[in-house]
Design a protein around this motif. Structure first.
Motif, PDB file in Angstrom:
ATOM      1  N   ALA B  19      62.730  83.172  20.411  1.00  0.00           N
ATOM      2  CA  ALA B  19      63.045  81.790  20.770  1.00  0.00           C
ATOM      3  C   ALA B  19      64.530  81.565  20.550  1.00  0.00           C
ATOM      4  CB  ALA B  19      62.205  80.822  19.954  1.00  0.00           C
ATOM      5  N   ASP B  20      65.331  81.843  21.579  1.00  0.00           N
ATOM      6  CA  ASP B  20      66.785  81.837  21.426  1.00  0.00           C
ATOM      7  C   ASP B  20      67.336  80.472  21.056  1.00  0.00           C
ATOM      8  OD1 ASP B  20      67.009  84.525  22.083  1.00  0.00           O
ATOM      9  OD2 ASP B  20      66.825  84.039  24.213  1.00  0.00           O
ATOM     10  N   ILE B  21      66.668  79.456  21.571  1.00  0.00           N
ATOM     11  CA  ILE B  21      67.206  78.116  21.347  1.00  0.00           C
ATOM     12  C   ILE B  21      67.197  77.770  19.863  1.00  0.00           C
ATOM     13  CG2 ILE B  21      65.007  76.873  21.619  1.00  0.00           C
ATOM     14  CD1 ILE B  21      66.649  74.798  23.222  1.00  0.00           C
ATOM     15  N   MET B  22      66.352  78.451  19.108  1.00  0.00           N
ATOM     16  CA  MET B  22      66.214  78.079  17.704  1.00  0.00           C
ATOM     17  C   MET B  22      67.318  78.613  16.818  1.00  0.00           C
ATOM     18  SD  MET B  22      62.183  78.297  17.406  1.00  0.00           S
ATOM     19  CE  MET B  22      61.621  76.920  16.524  1.00  0.00           C
ATOM     20  N   ILE B  23      68.221  79.407  17.367  1.00  0.00           N
ATOM     21  CA  ILE B  23      69.330  79.851  16.518  1.00  0.00           C
ATOM     22  C   ILE B  23      70.465  78.828  16.493  1.00  0.00           C
ATOM     23  CG2 ILE B  23      68.814  82.310  16.860  1.00  0.00           C
ATOM     24  CD1 ILE B  23      71.246  82.386  18.738  1.00  0.00           C
ATOM     25  N   LEU B  24      70.352  77.793  17.274  1.00  0.00           N
ATOM     26  CA  LEU B  24      71.416  76.784  17.304  1.00  0.00           C
ATOM     27  C   LEU B  24      71.439  75.992  15.998  1.00  0.00           C
ATOM     28  CD1 LEU B  24      70.991  75.375  20.913  1.00  0.00           C
ATOM     29  CD2 LEU B  24      72.876  76.751  20.069  1.00  0.00           C
ATOM     30  N   PRO B  25      72.629  75.715  15.487  1.00  0.00           N
ATOM     31  CA  PRO B  25      72.716  74.917  14.267  1.00  0.00           C
ATOM     32  C   PRO B  25      72.361  73.453  14.505  1.00  0.00           C
ATOM     33  CG  PRO B  25      74.897  75.667  14.944  1.00  0.00           C
ATOM     34  CD  PRO B  25      73.934  76.175  15.946  1.00  0.00           C
ATOM     35  N   VAL B  26      72.120  72.756  13.389  1.00  0.00           N
ATOM     36  CA  VAL B  26      71.640  71.372  13.465  1.00  0.00           C
ATOM     37  C   VAL B  26      72.588  70.472  14.241  1.00  0.00           C
ATOM     38  CG1 VAL B  26      70.991  69.368  12.109  1.00  0.00           C
ATOM     39  CG2 VAL B  26      70.433  71.630  11.279  1.00  0.00           C
ATOM     40  N   ASP B  27      73.889  70.583  13.962  1.00  0.00           N
ATOM     41  CA  ASP B  27      74.787  69.606  14.587  1.00  0.00           C
ATOM     42  C   ASP B  27      74.835  69.752  16.103  1.00  0.00           C
ATOM     43  OD1 ASP B  27      76.023  72.003  14.183  1.00  0.00           O
ATOM     44  OD2 ASP B  27      78.038  71.173  14.000  1.00  0.00           O
ATOM     45  N   ARG B  53      59.477  69.621  15.240  1.00  0.00           N
ATOM     46  CA  ARG B  53      58.886  68.397  14.716  1.00  0.00           C
ATOM     47  C   ARG B  53      59.781  67.800  13.630  1.00  0.00           C
ATOM     48  NH1 ARG B  53      53.324  68.479  11.489  1.00  0.00           N
ATOM     49  NH2 ARG B  53      54.649  69.706  10.123  1.00  0.00           N
ATOM     50  N   SER B  54      60.244  68.668  12.731  1.00  0.00           N
ATOM     51  CA  SER B  54      61.073  68.118  11.654  1.00  0.00           C
ATOM     52  C   SER B  54      62.420  67.664  12.205  1.00  0.00           C
ATOM     53  CB  SER B  54      61.240  69.121  10.523  1.00  0.00           C
ATOM     54  OG  SER B  54      61.985  70.214  10.985  1.00  0.00           O
ATOM     55  N   LEU B  55      62.929  68.382  13.192  1.00  0.00           N
ATOM     56  CA  LEU B  55      64.211  67.976  13.780  1.00  0.00           C
ATOM     57  C   LEU B  55      64.088  66.607  14.452  1.00  0.00           C
ATOM     58  CD1 LEU B  55      67.167  68.976  14.547  1.00  0.00           C
ATOM     59  CD2 LEU B  55      66.186  69.494  16.760  1.00  0.00           C
ATOM     60  N   CYS B  56      62.971  66.395  15.128  1.00  0.00           N
ATOM     61  CA  CYS B  56      62.814  65.168  15.895  1.00  0.00           C
ATOM     62  C   CYS B  56      62.491  63.962  15.027  1.00  0.00           C
ATOM     63  CB  CYS B  56      61.732  65.338  16.950  1.00  0.00           C
ATOM     64  SG  CYS B  56      62.203  66.498  18.220  1.00  0.00           S
ATOM     65  N   SER B  57      62.202  64.194  13.764  1.00  0.00           N
ATOM     66  CA  SER B  57      61.982  63.018  12.915  1.00  0.00           C
ATOM     67  C   SER B  57      63.178  62.794  11.998  1.00  0.00           C
ATOM     68  CB  SER B  57      60.698  63.189  12.111  1.00  0.00           C
ATOM     69  OG  SER B  57      60.724  64.428  11.456  1.00  0.00           O
ATOM     70  N   GLU B  58      64.247  63.514  12.274  1.00  0.00           N
ATOM     71  CA  GLU B  58      65.490  63.364  11.511  1.00  0.00           C
ATOM     72  C   GLU B  58      66.084  61.956  11.709  1.00  0.00           C
ATOM     73  OE1 GLU B  58      68.626  64.678   9.206  1.00  0.00           O
ATOM     74  OE2 GLU B  58      66.878  65.875   9.695  1.00  0.00           O
ATOM     75  N   PRO B  59      66.311  61.216  10.625  1.00  0.00           N
ATOM     76  CA  PRO B  59      66.873  59.860  10.806  1.00  0.00           C
ATOM     77  C   PRO B  59      68.225  59.865  11.512  1.00  0.00           C
ATOM     78  CG  PRO B  59      66.192  60.202   8.528  1.00  0.00           C
ATOM     79  CD  PRO B  59      66.041  61.510   9.221  1.00  0.00           C
ATOM     80  N   HIS B  60      69.018  60.923  11.266  1.00  0.00           N
ATOM     81  CA  HIS B  60      70.330  60.976  11.908  1.00  0.00           C
ATOM     82  C   HIS B  60      70.222  61.005  13.422  1.00  0.00           C
ATOM     83  CE1 HIS B  60      72.127  61.891   8.007  1.00  0.00           C
ATOM     84  NE2 HIS B  60      73.214  61.428   8.580  1.00  0.00           N
ATOM     85  N   LEU B  61      69.189  61.680  13.885  1.00  0.00           N
ATOM     86  CA  LEU B  61      68.982  61.764  15.324  1.00  0.00           C
ATOM     87  C   LEU B  61      68.782  60.366  15.889  1.00  0.00           C
ATOM     88  CD1 LEU B  61      68.256  63.377  17.913  1.00  0.00           C
ATOM     89  CD2 LEU B  61      65.906  63.357  17.126  1.00  0.00           C
ATOM     90  N   TRP B  62      67.914  59.594  15.232  1.00  0.00           N
ATOM     91  CA  TRP B  62      67.597  58.276  15.783  1.00  0.00           C
ATOM     92  C   TRP B  62      68.718  57.293  15.547  1.00  0.00           C
ATOM     93  CZ3 TRP B  62      64.080  57.985  19.291  1.00  0.00           C
ATOM     94  CH2 TRP B  62      63.132  59.022  19.362  1.00  0.00           C
TER      95      TRP B  62
END
Lengths: 170, 691
Positions: B19-27, B53-62
């Motif tokens: 899953a190549d996309i998963m090597i991308l860093p958070v920012d 799932r955990s990324l999409c519930s990140e408060p920073h994202l919202w």
């Protein structure tokens, strides 16, 4: 007098020549050049970028070398954003071909663009990935990106419930 | 020497092989999701695997998503979390500072995801014209002024009273401000809610008529008292009331104020004239609960009631305002009854009067501190708390001429008067500062954290320090000043004034360092916004970089303050008297004498008219209008106040009628821009343009 070509060393120890103009499209290299005026004979080390990816980046820079300065571009986008969500389609034909690559390559270019700070390229890659996600169901996304499903059915049910509550709100 | 740096992937240890996309860093992922992915798509993404799932519930994202889509709202939410005294509406007009250096822990409590979807719902409501409306017969005479914030709505009238309504009960802290519901519920005027959408409105009317037919035989139930009002019970009681209205309404019920109103208007039935065409669910007063109002015989006094001078632009010019000169008022004072409304969603909870015993022409609300100031003729000026029932207003004595305008902020009131002075009143200490030396009557005043601004009838703007020192005089204006605004545009602070000559000018605020510096005199404005050919009646800010103006030349214009250019012009059939914006929703609310419009603020290119989403025709002059991002509040010359609330949830709107009409709602509701023909008899309500 600064020379017209810059040499950089990539992560796989290759030395690549690129024109000053292209090099300056990368904010990272640009600031390195500014820091070391007069010492431009030395190859700039780019330990995070492979030669294969760098060639791709140079390709993109060559095609977009006459684009307006990236700062202006960003401003324009900000302005548009106030009216509606950013236009997510990739308009340029050349760009369309450029992003038509394997996901591994796309991700590497995205990382390189982020590291080298080439704004336009970064935006393009983000757009491309976003387009890949667009309108896809979770199953389709998994298939496209090669993600394995590690969520249990209970997890999914709980999430749908939580989302349902939020969605009803909208 | 640089070393290879590897940023950790957003997926942490969950990175999957292949899953190549998963090597991308958070920012990078956050940047990608915030700027390029549609928020509703994030739902699907979050269902793919645990890492997402955990990324999409990140408060920073919202938080980022809210900031991107609703920048003004984001700012206000941050300010609010930091405990700054900002209110939803007032912060638009009195920006504190565009820079937010938010402490992260203060912002942690905010549910960004929930806020985003709530804002989206509200935005959709604006776009689709979904709102609930309460029409309240609050005054016996013209409503001259209205102000509201987060918590309170105050209306002032020439009948000599202020009415206080508690808005958005969910924002009040439950312990302190739960109103004492000790008196019986009394309806005064209509109360209803509904989905108003142009294609379906005719169906709705038909259905409600059908319902009436059906229920006409059923026995009327008693209106539920406040204590046991669950929503469904209220609904039944309400719909019964509604359906019985035509039969029992007019003769039997309405012994008190209806009578007085009819009497007072000296033959003209104000009640009939004043009915909002949109308020189909008009509820008469229940007989059993009515409290007789002691009415003294009407004193026949003719008032040019309730039209602020700014409305007329040039007071010498006869406009349609002459149509409302036949208003007669009661001998003051009159005991006003307590009025209460249903507790429902974010609509007002209760209201009570503050007796002032003079004709109120202007008022200002300090929402944060719960204070209101109101002014009237002959130097009458009072302030009062709004949270207490039966509050006695405290007079502020000093003015000798008519008080024309007041503005309140942070326990301080500034008042403008025709006695050629403005005064800054400190409500804590009771002391006041006189801003004198004006050549003519002071028309408009405004107070900010550090300065006070005064604008006179002959177009002179003065900038004062809060202690009363004059720092700047601008004499270049023509005509009288009709509005003052304060904005921070590109880190410069501006005062904007509009005049009856049609000019809008901006003036940079200079703050000289040295004490002995002289008063700065100028004749040339720093920025001039040219375009209006008639008097400018209202100016408002939208965020920090847009200014909206409404003019007697029958246009409403949108100006970009960054480059001083006109972004768009909305042409109408009549002079624009009032105008306001709904900030991030990019909607414009404006009134032209008898009509109220809600229109989109769309195109960047000038001369393109915005799309009109809602058009409400009143039978009486709209005498005041204000809006924020969820509410539109307007007053009319017969004492009615209309509150339109765009934050309603569709589920809450389901009444019996809506259920029956649901096929029509669902098929037509999805395309707000569709060109479905409007329903015959009601086509006048909602005008839509084809795209």
């Amino acid at each position: 007098m600064a020379s017209e070509s810059i040499s950089v060393t990539t992560s796989d120890d290759q030395t690549i020549q690129l024109s000053r103009k292209h090099a300056q499209m990368s904010q990272t290299i640009n600031s390195m050049l500014e820091d070391s005026v007069g010492a431009d004979q030395e190859a700039i080390p780019l330990p995070n970028v492979s030669s294969e990816v760098l060639k791709k980046v140079i390709d993109w820079c060559t095609h977009h070398e006459n684009d307006p300065a990236p700062v202006e571009k960003v401003k324009k986008l900000n302005k548009k954003r106030e009216y509606k969500a950013k236009n997510s389609t990739i308009s340029d034909e050349w760009d369309k071909n450029f992003v038509n690559a394997e996901l591994r390559v796309i991700v590497d270019i995205l990382l390189a663009a982020n590291y080298l700070d080439v704004k336009g390229l970064f935006e393009l890659m983000c757009k491309h990935i976003a387009n890949e996600l667009k309108g896809k169901t979770p199953d389709q996304i998994r298939e496209r990106f090669g993600i394995q499903d590690d969520l249990t059915e209970e997890d999914k049910a709980a999430m749908r419930k939580a989302w349902g509550a939020t969605k009803n709100d909208s | 020497m640089l070393k290879p740096t590897k940023q950790p992937s957003f997926a942490g240890e969950c990175v999957q092989m292949g899953a190549d996309i998963m090597i991308l860093p958070v920012d990078i992922m956050l940047n990608l999701l915030i700027n390029h992915v549609d928020p509703s798509q994030i739902l699907n993404l979050s269902e793919t695997c645990r890492a997402f799932r955990s990324l999409c519930s990140e408060p920073h994202l919202w938080k980022g998503i809210v900031k991107k889509h609703f920048p003004n709202f984001h700012q206000r939410l941050c300010l609010r979390a930091l405990g700054k005294s900002t209110t939803w509406r007032q912060s638009l007009h009195e920006p504190l500072s565009p820079m937010i250096t938010a402490r992260p822990n203060a912002l942690q409590s905010i549910n960004w995801k929930g806020e985003y979807f709530q804002r989206t719902r509200i935005q959709n409501n604006w776009r689709k014209g979904v709102y609930s409306v309460a029409v309240m017969e609050m005054h016996r005479d013209a409503v001259t002024c209205v102000d509201f914030g987060d918590k309170w709505l105050v209306t002032g009238s020439t009948d000599g009273s202020l009415r206080v309504i508690e808005l958005r009960p969910h924002l009040h802290s439950s312990a302190t401000s739960t109103p004492v519901m000790d008196s019986p519920m009394i309806h005064s005027g209509g109360y209803h809610s509904g989905v108003f959408q142009s294609p379906s409105i005719a169906d709705r009317f038909k259905t409600s008529a059908k319902m009436k037919e059906k229920e006409r035989s059923s026995t009327p139930s008693i209106v539920p008292s406040r204590e046991d009002t669950s929503f469904s019970q209220m609904k039944t009681g309400f719909s019964n009331l509604l359906n019985n209205a035509p039969k029992q309404g007019s003769p039997a019920l309405a012994p008190s104020s209806n009578k007085s109103l009819t009497k007072s208007s000296n033959g003209t039935n104000l009640k009939e004239r004043g009915r909002l065409t949109v308020s189909y669910g008009y509820v008469p007063k229940p007989k059993t609960l009515g409290v007789p109002i002691p009415v003294t015989p009407p004193k026949t006094r003719v008032l040019t009631g309730g039209i602020p001078e700014a409305l007329l632009g040039n007071s010498k010019q006869p406009t349609a305002a002459t149509a409302v000169t036949d208003i007669f008022i009661h001998d003051l004072p009159v005991q006003l009854p307590e009025i209460m409304l249903h507790d429902w969603n974010v609509l007002p909870r209760y209201l009570h009067p503050i007796q002032c015993n003079f004709e109120i022409t202007c008022l200002a609300l300090d929402d944060h501190n719960g204070l209101v100031a109101a002014g009237g003729p002959n130097g009458r000026l009072i302030f009062s708390t709004v949270s207490q029932k039966n509050a006695t207003p405290t007079p502020l004595e000093g003015h000798t001429g008519d008080v024309r305008y007041v503005h309140a902020a942070d326990k301080t009131v500034i008042s403008a008067s025709s006695d050629r002075t403005a005064r800054i009143w400190s409500l804590d200490t009771g002391s006041h500062v006189v801003l004198g030396d004006h050549e003519s009557a002071v028309n408009r005043v405004m107070l900010t954290e550090r300065e006070a601004f005064t604008g006179t009838e002959d177009g002179i703007l003065r900038i004062w320090k809060r202690d009363g020192t004059l720092t700047h005089v601008y004499r270049g204006g023509e005509g009288s000043i009709t509005g003052i605004l304060y904005s921070i545009t590109e880190e410069k602070e501006y005062v904007w004034i509009s005049t009856s000559s049609g000019n809008i000018t901006g003036h940079i605020i200079h703050r000289p360092q040295s004490e002995e510096s002289q008063v700065k005199e100028s004749n040339v404005a720093d920025v001039t916004l040219k375009g209006h050919t008639g008097p400018v009646n209202t100016i408002r800010l939208q965020g920090h970089d847009r200014l909206l103006s409404g003019s007697t030349d029958k246009t409403a214009a949108v100006w970009n303050l960054k480059n001083g250019k006109r972004e768009s012009v909305h042409s109408t059939a009549a002079p624009v008297t009032f105008l306001d914006s709904s900030t991030d929703n990019n909607m414009l609310v404006y009134a032209t004498q008898y009509d109220l419009f809600v229109s989109s603020l769309k195109r960047q290119d000038a001369h393109d008219e915005g799309e009109v989403y809602l058009h409400i025709k009143n039978e009486l002059w709209v005498s005041c209008l204000l809006s924020d991002d969820t509410l539109v509040i307007s007053g009319s010359n017969d004492g009615k106040v209309t509150i339109m609330d765009f934050s309603v949830r569709r589920e809450d709107l389901v009444e019996e009628e809506v259920v029956e009409a649901s096929p029509a709602v669902s098929t037509t509701g999805v395309s707000p821009t569709g060109n479905t023909p409007n329903g015959g008899a009601f086509s006048g309500f909602f005008k839509k343009k084809k795209k």
